[in-house]
Design a protein around this motif. Structure first.
Motif, PDB file in Angstrom:
ATOM      1  N   ALA A  75      42.679  47.014  39.180  1.00 43.21           N
ATOM      2  CA  ALA A  75      43.861  46.162  39.317  1.00 43.21           C
ATOM      3  C   ALA A  75      43.834  45.426  40.652  1.00 43.21           C
ATOM      4  O   ALA A  75      44.166  44.232  40.736  1.00 43.21           O
ATOM      5  N   ILE A  76      43.433  46.143  41.706  1.00 44.62           N
ATOM      6  CA  ILE A  76      43.313  45.510  43.030  1.00 44.62           C
ATOM      7  C   ILE A  76      42.291  44.381  42.965  1.00 44.62           C
ATOM      8  O   ILE A  76      42.498  43.287  43.498  1.00 44.62           O
ATOM      9  N   VAL A 195      49.074  38.566  37.646  1.00 40.71           N
ATOM     10  CA  VAL A 195      50.227  39.270  37.071  1.00 40.71           C
ATOM     11  C   VAL A 195      49.807  40.585  36.431  1.00 40.71           C
ATOM     12  O   VAL A 195      50.442  41.629  36.642  1.00 40.71           O
ATOM     13  N   GLU A 196      48.714  40.571  35.656  1.00 46.94           N
ATOM     14  CA  GLU A 196      48.267  41.791  34.985  1.00 46.94           C
ATOM     15  C   GLU A 196      47.876  42.862  35.995  1.00 46.94           C
ATOM     16  O   GLU A 196      48.195  44.040  35.818  1.00 46.94           O
ATOM     17  N   GLY A 197      47.200  42.466  37.069  1.00 51.49           N
ATOM     18  CA  GLY A 197      46.826  43.418  38.103  1.00 51.49           C
ATOM     19  C   GLY A 197      48.042  44.003  38.801  1.00 51.49           C
ATOM     20  O   GLY A 197      48.114  45.219  39.041  1.00 51.49           O
ATOM     21  N   ILE A 198      49.024  43.163  39.132  1.00 48.61           N
ATOM     22  CA  ILE A 198      50.241  43.623  39.808  1.00 48.61           C
ATOM     23  C   ILE A 198      51.026  44.578  38.905  1.00 48.61           C
ATOM     24  O   ILE A 198      51.569  45.593  39.371  1.00 48.61           O
ATOM     25  N   GLU A 199      51.084  44.272  37.618  1.00 46.05           N
ATOM     26  CA  GLU A 199      51.815  45.137  36.684  1.00 46.05           C
ATOM     27  C   GLU A 199      51.214  46.540  36.651  1.00 46.05           C
ATOM     28  O   GLU A 199      51.948  47.537  36.591  1.00 46.05           O
ATOM     29  N   ILE A 200      49.895  46.637  36.711  1.00 45.79           N
ATOM     30  CA  ILE A 200      49.253  47.953  36.735  1.00 45.79           C
ATOM     31  C   ILE A 200      49.564  48.671  38.037  1.00 45.79           C
ATOM     32  O   ILE A 200      49.871  49.869  38.061  1.00 45.79           O
ATOM     33  N   LEU A 201      49.502  47.947  39.155  1.00 49.18           N
ATOM     34  CA  LEU A 201      49.787  48.551  40.456  1.00 49.18           C
ATOM     35  C   LEU A 201      51.237  49.043  40.537  1.00 49.18           C
ATOM     36  O   LEU A 201      51.533  50.011  41.245  1.00 49.18           O
ATOM     37  N   THR A 234      49.333  52.828  32.854  1.00 48.40           N
ATOM     38  CA  THR A 234      47.871  52.796  32.788  1.00 48.40           C
ATOM     39  C   THR A 234      47.322  52.362  34.129  1.00 48.40           C
ATOM     40  O   THR A 234      48.012  51.698  34.917  1.00 48.40           O
ATOM     41  N   ASP A 235      46.089  52.762  34.421  1.00 44.68           N
ATOM     42  CA  ASP A 235      45.423  52.275  35.629  1.00 44.68           C
ATOM     43  C   ASP A 235      44.277  51.329  35.271  1.00 44.68           C
ATOM     44  O   ASP A 235      43.475  50.962  36.127  1.00 44.68           O
ATOM     45  N   GLY A 236      44.222  50.940  33.985  1.00 46.69           N
ATOM     46  CA  GLY A 236      43.157  50.059  33.523  1.00 46.69           C
ATOM     47  C   GLY A 236      42.032  50.800  32.836  1.00 46.69           C
ATOM     48  O   GLY A 236      41.298  50.223  32.029  1.00 46.69           O
TER      49      GLY A 236
END
Length: 308
Positions: A75-76, A195-201, A234-236
């Motif tokens: 995600a980062i 956005v997708e990365g921030i949502e996971i974080l 989820t963390d991806g």
């Protein structure tokens, strides 16, 4: 080497090749559109290299310091990748505006057109490959990489059209105008990745349909009276699920454990590509109100009132 890591190696190699071709032609011709595409490919190369190490780290098993693993590195990476794409789009817009103001000419049109045709073919093959790996692995980084190169494919096509129009009309401002449009499109394409990365974080829940299916699996078990406090994220790489399920008060722990195993097995089949970490909690009665009160900081002296 995992398919995900192999995909990042392939994309890095392709990006390096395209940087060499586009940068050489872009500098020689003075084309803003080609130069913008070269800069984008240079960033692609850097991002793909970063993605390799991000995936390598995310695949490491949990340890004494990272009990849940390092999946959020993906995600980062996607946030960083999206930010880099945005910066490259802003730079392309700047260069395009500068050319519109100063009105410089585009040279070596034929070699530039050939370079962009080559770039389109190579990028198309890479996108097909990355999309296949993304479907097989459901890996966030590879999906972001595929989306990135897909935008490159469209921007390369736009550059080719711009060069063709300049060749036919001798209006060199067309090159800058198309470069401006490409820059705006690149920034727009980065939004979804960020956005997708921030949502996971931020530990956003799983897809609403998936959460509903999990709820149905729990409630449909014949020996589960009810459930509550269902939480997902989820963390991806790994899907995390927590829930409380109400069972008969006099049930043996062995029976409760069997029921939990049956529920967990069905949940994991919802997405076999992901790892799952499922944490059930056994309740002899529905204590959802008490849990909600504790979450909102209700004083202990008031919890007995809530339970009644």
């Amino acid at each position: 080497m995992s398919p995900q890591k192999r995909a990042t190696v392939v994309s890095t190699t392709v990006a390096t090749l395209l940087v060499f071709v586009k940068l050489t032609i872009g500098i020689a011709s003075g084309s803003v559109a080609v130069l913008a595409s070269a800069i984008d490919s240079l960033l692609d190369m850097a991002v793909s290299m970063f993605n390799f190490f991000a995936i390598k780290k995310s695949e490491e098993d949990p340890d004494d310091f990272y009990h849940y693993g390092k999946g959020k590195i993906q995600a980062i990476a996607s946030v960083i990748e999206g930010t880099i794409i945005t910066i490259s789009g802003i730079y392309i817009i700047y260069v395009a505006i500068e050319k519109l103001i100063h009105g410089s000419e585009t040279k070596l049109l034929t070699p530039s057109i050939m370079a962009m045709l080559f770039s389109i073919v190579v990028t198309y093959l890479l996108v097909k490959y990355l999309l296949r790996i993304a479907r097989e692995t459901d890996n966030l980084v590879i999906k972001a990489d595929a989306l990135h190169y897909k935008t490159d494919l469209w921007s390369n096509a736009a550059v080719l059209v711009a060069l063709g129009l300049v060749y036919l009309t001798d209006l060199h401002a067309i090159d800058a105008i198309f470069g401006l449009g490409i820059g705006i499109y690149i920034i727009y394409s980065a939004y979804e990745i960020i956005v997708e990365g921030i949502e996971i974080l931020l530990d956003k829940s799983l897809d609403g349909e998936m959460v509903a299916q999990i709820g149905e699996i729990i409630s449909n078990h014949p020996e589960v009276t009810s459930y509550h406090w269902l939480k997902t994220r989820t963390d991806g790489i790994t899907n995390f699920v927590e829930f409380h399920m109400v069972l008969r008060p006099n049930m043996l722990l062995l029976e409760a454990h069997r029921i939990a195993d049956e529920v967990e097995d069905k949940i994991m089949k919802l997405d076999p590509k992901r790892r799952w970490m499922i944490t059930p909690h056994f309740d002899p009665y529905d204590d959802e109100d008490i849990n909600r009160a504790m979450l909102h900081g209700t004083p202990l002296v008031d919890l007995e009132k809530v339970s009644h």
